[in-house]
Design an enzyme around this catalytic site. Structure first.
Site, PDB file in Angstrom:
ATOM      1  N   SER A 293      10.553   0.726 -15.449  1.00 43.06           N
ATOM      2  CA  SER A 293      10.407  -0.873 -15.135  1.00 43.06           C
ATOM      3  C   SER A 293       9.620  -1.409 -16.258  1.00 43.06           C
ATOM      4  O   SER A 293       8.538  -0.700 -16.497  1.00 43.06           O
ATOM      5  CB  SER A 293       9.874  -1.036 -13.985  1.00 43.06           C
ATOM      6  OG  SER A 293       9.240  -2.351 -13.679  1.00 43.06           O
TER       7      SER A 293
ATOM      8  N   HIS B 261      14.969  -0.950 -15.680  1.00 40.32           N
ATOM      9  CA  HIS B 261      14.878  -1.830 -14.436  1.00 40.32           C
ATOM     10  C   HIS B 261      13.811  -3.071 -14.986  1.00 40.32           C
ATOM     11  O   HIS B 261      12.692  -2.863 -15.272  1.00 40.32           O
ATOM     12  CB  HIS B 261      14.069  -0.909 -13.384  1.00 40.32           C
ATOM     13  CG  HIS B 261      13.887  -1.608 -12.019  1.00 40.32           C
ATOM     14  ND1 HIS B 261      15.101  -1.427 -11.042  1.00 40.32           N
ATOM     15  CD2 HIS B 261      12.986  -2.150 -11.519  1.00 40.32           C
ATOM     16  CE1 HIS B 261      14.422  -1.997  -9.987  1.00 40.32           C
ATOM     17  NE2 HIS B 261      12.921  -2.281 -10.228  1.00 40.32           N
TER      18      HIS B 261
ATOM     19  N   ASP C   5      12.070  -6.265 -13.304  1.00 36.94           N
ATOM     20  CA  ASP C   5      11.208  -6.703 -12.007  1.00 36.94           C
ATOM     21  C   ASP C   5      11.095  -8.274 -12.129  1.00 36.94           C
ATOM     22  O   ASP C   5      10.229  -8.561 -12.750  1.00 36.94           O
ATOM     23  CB  ASP C   5      10.076  -6.011 -11.639  1.00 36.94           C
ATOM     24  CG  ASP C   5      10.341  -4.570 -11.238  1.00 36.94           C
ATOM     25  OD1 ASP C   5      11.025  -4.706  -9.964  1.00 36.94           O
ATOM     26  OD2 ASP C   5       9.649  -3.642 -11.628  1.00 36.94           O
TER      27      ASP C   5
ATOM     28  N   MET D 112       9.994 -11.712 -10.543  1.00 35.18           N
ATOM     29  CA  MET D 112       9.311 -12.128  -9.626  1.00 35.18           C
ATOM     30  C   MET D 112       9.008 -13.651  -9.838  1.00 35.18           C
ATOM     31  O   MET D 112       8.800 -14.109 -10.818  1.00 35.18           O
ATOM     32  CB  MET D 112       7.695 -11.704  -9.650  1.00 35.18           C
ATOM     33  CG  MET D 112       7.810 -10.115  -9.536  1.00 35.18           C
ATOM     34  SD  MET D 112       6.221  -9.281  -9.380  1.00 35.18           S
ATOM     35  CE  MET D 112       6.802  -7.607  -9.809  1.00 35.18           C
TER      36      MET D 112
ATOM     37  N   HIS E 298      16.042  -6.782 -10.763  1.00 29.87           N
ATOM     38  CA  HIS E 298      15.562  -6.700  -9.455  1.00 29.87           C
ATOM     39  C   HIS E 298      14.968  -7.914  -8.975  1.00 29.87           C
ATOM     40  O   HIS E 298      13.750  -8.326  -9.360  1.00 29.87           O
ATOM     41  CB  HIS E 298      14.408  -5.380  -9.437  1.00 29.87           C
ATOM     42  CG  HIS E 298      13.886  -5.447  -7.841  1.00 29.87           C
ATOM     43  ND1 HIS E 298      12.931  -4.685  -7.628  1.00 29.87           N
ATOM     44  CD2 HIS E 298      14.129  -6.046  -6.408  1.00 29.87           C
ATOM     45  CE1 HIS E 298      12.449  -4.704  -6.457  1.00 29.87           C
ATOM     46  NE2 HIS E 298      13.185  -5.488  -5.789  1.00 29.87           N
TER      47      HIS E 298
ATOM     48  N   MET F  10      13.353 -10.432  -7.148  1.00 28.75           N
ATOM     49  CA  MET F  10      12.221 -10.738  -6.158  1.00 28.75           C
ATOM     50  C   MET F  10      12.091 -12.172  -6.153  1.00 28.75           C
ATOM     51  O   MET F  10      10.858 -12.636  -6.790  1.00 28.75           O
ATOM     52  CB  MET F  10      11.050 -10.007  -6.328  1.00 28.75           C
ATOM     53  CG  MET F  10      10.941  -8.465  -6.207  1.00 28.75           C
ATOM     54  SD  MET F  10       9.693  -7.461  -6.804  1.00 28.75           S
ATOM     55  CE  MET F  10      10.499  -7.045  -8.288  1.00 28.75           C
TER      56      MET F  10
ATOM     57  N   MET G 222      12.245  -0.200  -1.112  1.00 27.40           N
ATOM     58  CA  MET G 222      10.987  -0.498  -1.581  1.00 27.40           C
ATOM     59  C   MET G 222       9.966   0.525  -1.045  1.00 27.40           C
ATOM     60  O   MET G 222       9.797   0.594   0.307  1.00 27.40           O
ATOM     61  CB  MET G 222      10.493  -1.796  -1.276  1.00 27.40           C
ATOM     62  CG  MET G 222      11.303  -3.098  -2.185  1.00 27.40           C
ATOM     63  SD  MET G 222      11.184  -2.857  -3.954  1.00 27.40           S
ATOM     64  CE  MET G 222       9.353  -2.882  -3.983  1.00 27.40           C
TER      65      MET G 222
ATOM     66  N   ASP H 264      11.643   2.380  -5.128  1.00 24.95           N
ATOM     67  CA  ASP H 264      10.859   1.398  -6.337  1.00 24.95           C
ATOM     68  C   ASP H 264       9.520   1.432  -5.745  1.00 24.95           C
ATOM     69  O   ASP H 264       9.138   0.815  -4.829  1.00 24.95           O
ATOM     70  CB  ASP H 264      11.474   0.297  -6.289  1.00 24.95           C
ATOM     71  CG  ASP H 264      10.969  -0.869  -7.344  1.00 24.95           C
ATOM     72  OD1 ASP H 264       9.994  -0.309  -8.006  1.00 24.95           O
ATOM     73  OD2 ASP H 264      11.635  -1.672  -7.483  1.00 24.95           O
TER      74      ASP H 264
HETATM   75 ZN    ZN Z   1      11.789  -3.181  -8.894  1.00 27.82          ZN
END
Ligand code: ZN
Length: 220
Positions: free
Chosen positions: A6, A31, A33, A35, A64, A66, A135, A173
């Site tokens: 990540s 990966h 992330d 957010m 991913h 979020m 998670m 993760d």
């Molecule tokens: Zn992630």
């Protein structure tokens, strides 16, 4: 076991270098992330940075998300070169539609579950999943400790997918390092997201990846 660094903990002053270093070090995926400051408290980056990471190496990339209502952005992430989109079950009231749209855009599907979301939330989605992301920390913050009950959760997730005849991969993760990686693989995880264990000021990404592979060999 596949390793998916990540970039959340990478040095963003030299992002391209950090990505190619992971690629040369034998990473399997990148990966990303994402957010949004709403579904999770922090904000990271969006499709523009995802595209830059995609273009920095030949590694396949997964975002991913979020993010609340992530469906708004699927096209953007497809155009950014993502091969897989992972949405949160908690953020997608119309999960069937979301997964169908991701596949229609030519990407693999993933669904993530927060630590205390019942596994039953994805039971009906199993036929439409390429990946289930468990998670192992609460999403939205880096550097948290692995939640111990996660191992049993991975085993139960594998059993649930098997019972449904699903070939979906299980990814974990959060808090994955040399102390936890053997246990998550033994519990049935196929892919590990790795953050601070790869991107650190103390060692290079190649060294971080090699040490994780060593830890996996130790358990073989
Ligand atoms: Zn992630």
């Amino acid at each position: 076991m596949q390793l998916a660094p990540s970039i959340y903990t990478a040095d963003f002053r030299k992002l391209g270098e950090q990505v190619s270093a992971a690629a040369h070090g034998g990473a399997d995926w990148m990966h990303l992330d994402v957010m949004d400051g709403s579904f999770v408290p922090n904000i990271t980056f969006g499709a523009v940075v995802c595209r830059a990471v995609h273009e920095a190496s030949d590694l396949p990339c997964e975002a991913h998300l979020m993010v609340q209502d992530p469906d708004r952005f699927f096209e953007d992430y497809q155009q950014a070169g993502m091969q897989r989109l992972i949405v949160h079950a908690e953020a997608c009231p119309h999960l069937y539609r979301s997964l169908q749209r991701i596949r229609a855009l030519g990407m693999q599907t993933g669904v993530a579950l927060n630590p205390l979301t019942p596994l039953a939330a994805i039971e009906e989605a199993a036929p439409y999943l390429d990946l289930l992301l468990i998670m192992t920390v609460e999403p939205g913050f880096g550097g948290q400790a692995f939640i111990p009950g996660s191992l049993d959760r991975i085993r139960r997730a594998r059993a649930l997918l098997n019972a449904r005849g699903s070939q979906a991969a299980i990814e974990v993760d959060g808090g994955i390092n040399t102390q936890t990686i053997q246990a998550v693989r033994a519990a049935g995880a196929d892919i590990a997201v790795v953050g601070a264990a790869v991107y650190s000021l103390q060692f290079t990404p190649a060294t971080g990846l090699a040490v994780l592979r060593q830890a996996l060999l130790g358990s073989a």
